[in-house]
Design an enzyme around this catalytic site. Structure first.
Site, PDB file in Angstrom:
ATOM      1  N   MET A   1       0.879  -1.118  -0.022  1.00 35.41           N
ATOM      2  CA  MET A   1       0.076   0.032   0.087  1.00 35.41           C
ATOM      3  C   MET A   1       0.843   1.315  -0.012  1.00 35.41           C
ATOM      4  O   MET A   1       1.930   1.349   0.907  1.00 35.41           O
ATOM      5  CB  MET A   1      -0.814  -0.031   1.243  1.00 35.41           C
ATOM      6  CG  MET A   1      -2.118   0.912   1.089  1.00 35.41           C
ATOM      7  SD  MET A   1      -2.064   2.494   1.947  1.00 35.41           S
ATOM      8  CE  MET A   1      -1.227   2.204   3.498  1.00 35.41           C
ATOM      9  N   PRO A   2       0.713   2.189  -0.794  1.00 32.99           N
ATOM     10  CA  PRO A   2      -0.300   2.189  -1.787  1.00 32.99           C
ATOM     11  C   PRO A   2      -0.201   1.319  -3.015  1.00 32.99           C
ATOM     12  O   PRO A   2       0.996   0.698  -3.111  1.00 32.99           O
ATOM     13  CB  PRO A   2      -0.009   3.385  -2.400  1.00 32.99           C
ATOM     14  CG  PRO A   2       1.295   3.866  -2.215  1.00 32.99           C
ATOM     15  CD  PRO A   2       1.696   3.525  -0.916  1.00 32.99           C
ATOM     16  N   LEU A   3      -1.237   1.140  -3.806  1.00 38.20           N
ATOM     17  CA  LEU A   3      -1.366   0.366  -4.894  1.00 38.20           C
ATOM     18  C   LEU A   3      -1.398   0.942  -6.050  1.00 38.20           C
ATOM     19  O   LEU A   3      -2.323   2.193  -5.929  1.00 38.20           O
ATOM     20  CB  LEU A   3      -2.520  -0.692  -5.065  1.00 38.20           C
ATOM     21  CG  LEU A   3      -2.944  -1.408  -6.553  1.00 38.20           C
ATOM     22  CD1 LEU A   3      -1.594  -2.294  -6.660  1.00 38.20           C
ATOM     23  CD2 LEU A   3      -4.172  -2.038  -6.367  1.00 38.20           C
ATOM     24  N   PHE A  72      -4.307   4.120  -5.198  1.00 39.61           N
ATOM     25  CA  PHE A  72      -5.218   3.404  -4.214  1.00 39.61           C
ATOM     26  C   PHE A  72      -4.474   3.302  -2.839  1.00 39.61           C
ATOM     27  O   PHE A  72      -3.267   2.533  -2.836  1.00 39.61           O
ATOM     28  CB  PHE A  72      -5.559   2.143  -4.644  1.00 39.61           C
ATOM     29  CG  PHE A  72      -6.408   2.319  -5.948  1.00 39.61           C
ATOM     30  CD1 PHE A  72      -7.731   2.201  -5.930  1.00 39.61           C
ATOM     31  CD2 PHE A  72      -5.956   1.858  -7.186  1.00 39.61           C
ATOM     32  CE1 PHE A  72      -8.326   2.452  -6.963  1.00 39.61           C
ATOM     33  CE2 PHE A  72      -6.421   2.056  -8.215  1.00 39.61           C
ATOM     34  CZ  PHE A  72      -7.874   2.223  -8.275  1.00 39.61           C
TER      35      PHE A  72
END
Lengths: 129, 129, 129
Positions: A1-3, A72
């Protein structure tokens, strides 16, 4: 994370694509509070014409070198987002030749429960991270 | 903004794909309050079989012409979303031959701070937009 | 709903990809409260090197068999998410040979108004579902 989804049109070499992804990751580490080895990137090359980007009336044209970065993540502040946009533009221009007018970034937020990085565990909830 | 991902299976000509994207953009302008030149689309063609869509029991079958439209945006109302779905179905059927049973639309919301359209600026926060 | 994006690198046969998608769908039905025929999946194969995934310091390496599953949905609980991650890891290992260290799952939430499954209708709002 993040993607991070990185969408570009065809025309860069594999080395150039990797460099682009590396620079994006550097920014995630430097201003987006990603910890070491927190790297999740999906690069998709599209035929020219399959990314259609105008300018919302801001006064510039996109080239075939357009780069769309969709991030994301959860938990970043407005200030972190602004810093990431600015540093992405600077670094991608300097290190990858991406025109500042060819860079589009969009962020989507979710929650800590929304991530599993392996073993089917929700690492943020189970004390692993 | 919005950023629109259009996923289809192979089988359309480049001209048909462009027409499909143009029609989607017309709907964004007409009922989704996108200002002029506010166009951000990524078209991805997949091999047949790589989009697997059933019907949630609604009573129809999808064809290989299935179209998945995913819209990342902020600020639209429920009424705007309903109007967009209806107009997308009408226009894509009339102008692109997309069966109304082959159209799947999904929207994701983010915030004004989540967009940078160029120059590494957060245009919604900095008075540019 | 959910809309599931499955991103993998090249190297699986069409049959293996279908099996992978089938297993993901089984999990949606069993622990993510998807009703029968509620299947919306987009599979994207990428060249090796186009999915770059590290481990956030959790202590493992990814292989070229890495699988990224991004689930867009509304309404699932934390417990449902945790159950989905765990069952995805178990089933994908057992039935598809996906290493538990190669599975990354990320969820994004939207609202009931954010879905149209066909005919340009907002089925969740109009009593169809």
């Amino acid at each position: 994370m993040p993607l991070v989804r990185i969408d570009v049109q065809a025309g860069r070499t594999p080395e150039e694509l990797r460099q682009l992804a590396d620079v994006v990751q550097d920014v995630m580490l430097e201003v987006f509070a990603a910890p070491p080895r927190d790297r999740y990137q999906i690069i998709t090359e599209h035929p020219v014409g399959h990314i259609i980007a105008e300018d919302t009336g801001l006064g510039f044209e996109r080239s075939d070198g357009v780069v769309v970065i969709q991030i994301f993540q959860q938990g970043r502040s407005v200030e972190q987002k602004k810093a990431a946009y600015a540093l992405l533009a600077d670094r991608l221009a300097a290190q990858c030749g991406v025109k500042p007018t060819d860079l589009i970034v969009s962020v989507v937020a979710n929650e800590r429960a929304d991530w599993s990085f392996g073993y089917g565990r929700a690492q943020f909830l189970e004390g692993d991270l």
